[in-house]
Design an enzyme around this catalytic site. Structure first.
Site, mmCIF file in Angstrom:
data_model
loop_
_atom_site.group_PDB
_atom_site.id
_atom_site.type_symbol
_atom_site.label_atom_id
_atom_site.label_comp_id
_atom_site.label_asym_id
_atom_site.label_seq_id
_atom_site.Cartn_x
_atom_site.Cartn_y
_atom_site.Cartn_z
ATOM 1 N N TRP A 117 -3.297 -40.853 33.009
ATOM 2 C CA TRP A 117 -3.136 -40.960 34.371
ATOM 3 C C TRP A 117 -2.530 -39.693 35.089
ATOM 4 O O TRP A 117 -3.009 -39.586 36.298
ATOM 5 C CB TRP A 117 -2.189 -42.309 34.552
ATOM 6 C CG TRP A 117 -2.944 -43.772 34.461
ATOM 7 C CD1 TRP A 117 -2.912 -44.572 33.677
ATOM 8 C CD2 TRP A 117 -4.316 -44.123 35.179
ATOM 9 N NE1 TRP A 117 -3.910 -45.506 33.515
ATOM 10 C CE2 TRP A 117 -4.703 -45.153 34.482
ATOM 11 C CE3 TRP A 117 -4.974 -43.173 36.229
ATOM 12 C CZ2 TRP A 117 -5.873 -45.894 35.096
ATOM 13 C CZ3 TRP A 117 -6.118 -44.265 36.437
ATOM 14 C CH2 TRP A 117 -6.529 -45.174 36.178
ATOM 15 N N ASP A 186 4.394 -41.755 40.334
ATOM 16 C CA ASP A 186 3.333 -42.900 40.200
ATOM 17 C C ASP A 186 4.285 -43.796 39.458
ATOM 18 O O ASP A 186 4.495 -43.811 38.329
ATOM 19 C CB ASP A 186 2.111 -42.343 39.490
ATOM 20 C CG ASP A 186 1.129 -43.528 39.235
ATOM 21 O OD1 ASP A 186 1.450 -44.726 39.501
ATOM 22 O OD2 ASP A 186 -0.024 -43.337 38.588
ATOM 23 N N LYS A 210 0.397 -55.095 38.308
ATOM 24 C CA LYS A 210 0.673 -55.059 37.087
ATOM 25 C C LYS A 210 2.140 -56.082 37.355
ATOM 26 O O LYS A 210 2.069 -57.117 36.840
ATOM 27 C CB LYS A 210 1.526 -53.795 36.395
ATOM 28 C CG LYS A 210 0.305 -52.854 35.805
ATOM 29 C CD LYS A 210 -0.117 -52.108 36.937
ATOM 30 C CE LYS A 210 -1.022 -50.998 36.418
ATOM 31 N NZ LYS A 210 -2.114 -50.991 35.403
HETATM 32 C C1 LIG Z 1 0.082 -45.463 35.885
HETATM 33 C C2 LIG Z 1 -1.199 -45.572 36.680
HETATM 34 N N1 LIG Z 1 -1.658 -44.846 37.509
HETATM 35 C C3 LIG Z 1 -2.798 -45.402 38.430
HETATM 36 C C4 LIG Z 1 -3.500 -46.457 38.006
HETATM 37 C C5 LIG Z 1 -4.768 -46.629 38.731
HETATM 38 O O1 LIG Z 1 -4.615 -47.528 39.753
HETATM 39 P P1 LIG Z 1 -5.799 -48.157 40.562
HETATM 40 O O2 LIG Z 1 -6.984 -48.040 39.538
HETATM 41 O O3 LIG Z 1 -5.389 -49.358 41.024
HETATM 42 O O4 LIG Z 1 -5.979 -46.986 41.607
HETATM 43 C C6 LIG Z 1 -3.200 -47.151 36.747
HETATM 44 C C7 LIG Z 1 -3.887 -48.306 36.562
HETATM 45 O O5 LIG Z 1 -3.974 -49.011 35.414
HETATM 46 C C8 LIG Z 1 -2.061 -46.658 36.151
HETATM 47 O O6 LIG Z 1 -1.455 -47.644 35.183
#
Ligand SMILES: Cc1ncc(COP(=O)(O)O)c(C=O)c1O
Length: 376
Positions: A117, A186, A210
């Protein structure tokens, strides 16, 4: 303090087993929250209208929005000089809109890369700025558990960190040191799971699906002196200053999702708040890690110093057993244990609303499965 809310709440059964959802997100929601939604679906607060039908500029919704911001500020200790925004597009939209909101004059950004991520966030940001990447997992001078070693390019507008790498199960538990640097975090898979010192960050953002609510709303908490740095190309609905002045109503906000966030805050409050939730989450995660560490059949590759409390990946000693592990798990009521497609193996996501019984059921199942394999 009520600890019972985190126990014995399951929604369905499969072949006489209670159902436990280990999905990384959209994740398990508390039964109490789902029941309230069901009730409010036809008549919210005696208005005669469904919660889905409330106009966002009407007094009822505006009062609700204010009360949710008030509750959140109190429950997770958000200082007065921070704005709470409810945006759309998820954390991945913020991967682009964060750099757009910060690079009017400073064109450099730091990214701590600890997993998929954070790498995705860094990659997206490259469109807008010069990115310095730092990988503490491969560096001998940078330690993930010591934020004083994270200092990067001093000219950067911010340093981005991913507090919990949902895919690899790597979590940063320490808040950064207070200083001139602006930290942007994040916190998608960690916010609401434990106390944090929000004043150490410039921005904390999270996809909701989550611990915070349903997919479709993105929470962004931003220090108000940081609202002046957007580039002119930033769209209004993703301009943090514009949305802050409009109290998240520059466009039509995701009203239903915001309402569910409010219910989640009430649930968290009743469950004892963040400190109590942290103790329970820690105890559940430790139980599962201890079981995995003591087993010769299962393993978790992450350094114990930064093992995630929310997402616990594990491998079977023989990968050819994975299909049968997952099939039998499902018929035992243990849902969505498959690891992320890019890393394989298994992953148990155990967010706030995972009851103790779910952890017990998983450990019993894993124990039985490994014994069966040992006897084959
Ligand atoms: C740490 C983290 N960042 C970003 C995201 C991306 O989230 P989204 O698909 O809702 O943009 C996730 C999704 O699981 C995540 O766990």
């Amino acid at each position: 303090v009520s600890l019972n809310l985190k126990t014995s709440l399951t929604k369905g059964v499969i072949m006489n087993h209670p159902l436990y959802n280990f999905s990384p997100g959209p994740a398990h929601l508390p039964l109490e929250v789902l029941k309230t939604i069901q009730k409010d679906m036809l008549d919210w607060n005696g208005t005669g209208l469904s919660i889905l039908e409330m106009p966002h500029r009407g007094k009822e919704f505006q009062d609700l929005l204010d009360s949710i911001q008030f509750k959140m500020r109190k429950l997770i200790n958000i200082p007065e000089n921070y704005k709470i925004l409810f945006l759309q597009g998820g954390a991945q939209a913020m991967f682009a809109f964060l750099p757009m909101n910060f690079t009017r004059t400073k064109k450099k950004l730091n990214y701590l890369v600890t997993g998929m991520w954070s790498e995705k966030a860094a990659k997206q940001a490259e469109t807008y700025a010069e990115i310095s990447r730092l990988n503490p997992l491969t560096s001998s001078t940078v330690s993930l558990t010591d934020p004083t070693t994270w200092g990067l390019d001093n000219d950067a507008a911010y340093t981005h960190i991913t507090l919990n790498e949902t895919i690899e199960g790597i979590e940063i538990f320490m808040d950064p040191v207070k200083g001139e640097e602006v930290y942007v975090a994040d916190a998608s898979s960690t916010l609401f799971s434990r106390p944090m010192d929000i004043s150490r960050y410039g921005v904390i953002y999270a996809s909701a699906q989550k611990n915070i609510g349903p997919a479709g709303v993105t929470l962004l908490i931003i220090r108000d002196d940081l609202l002046e740095h957007s580039i002119p190309e930033t769209p209004n609905v993703y301009n943090f200053k514009v949305q802050s002045v409009a109290n998240s109503c520059q466009n039509t906000p995701p009203t239903f999702n915001i309402y569910v966030v409010g219910l989640m805050l009430d649930w968290l409050n009743k469950a004892g708040g963040l400190s109590s939730m942290y103790e329970q989450n820690k105890s559940q995660a430790n139980k599962l890690y201890n079981f995995i560490d003591e087993s010769s059949y299962y393993s978790n590759p992450v350094d114990p110093a930064y093992r995630s409390m929310m997402n616990i990946p594990f491998l079977l000693s023989d990968a050819s057993h994975e299909k049968s592990f997952l099939e039998k798990a499902t018929t035992s009521g243990l849902m969505n244990l498959k690891g992320h497609r890019l890393v394989g193996g298994m992953r148990a996501s155990i967010y706030n609303s995972m009851p103790n019984e779910g952890i017990e059921a998983l450990i019993n199942y894993m124990s039985q499965f490994s014994k069966e394999k040992a006897n084959v």
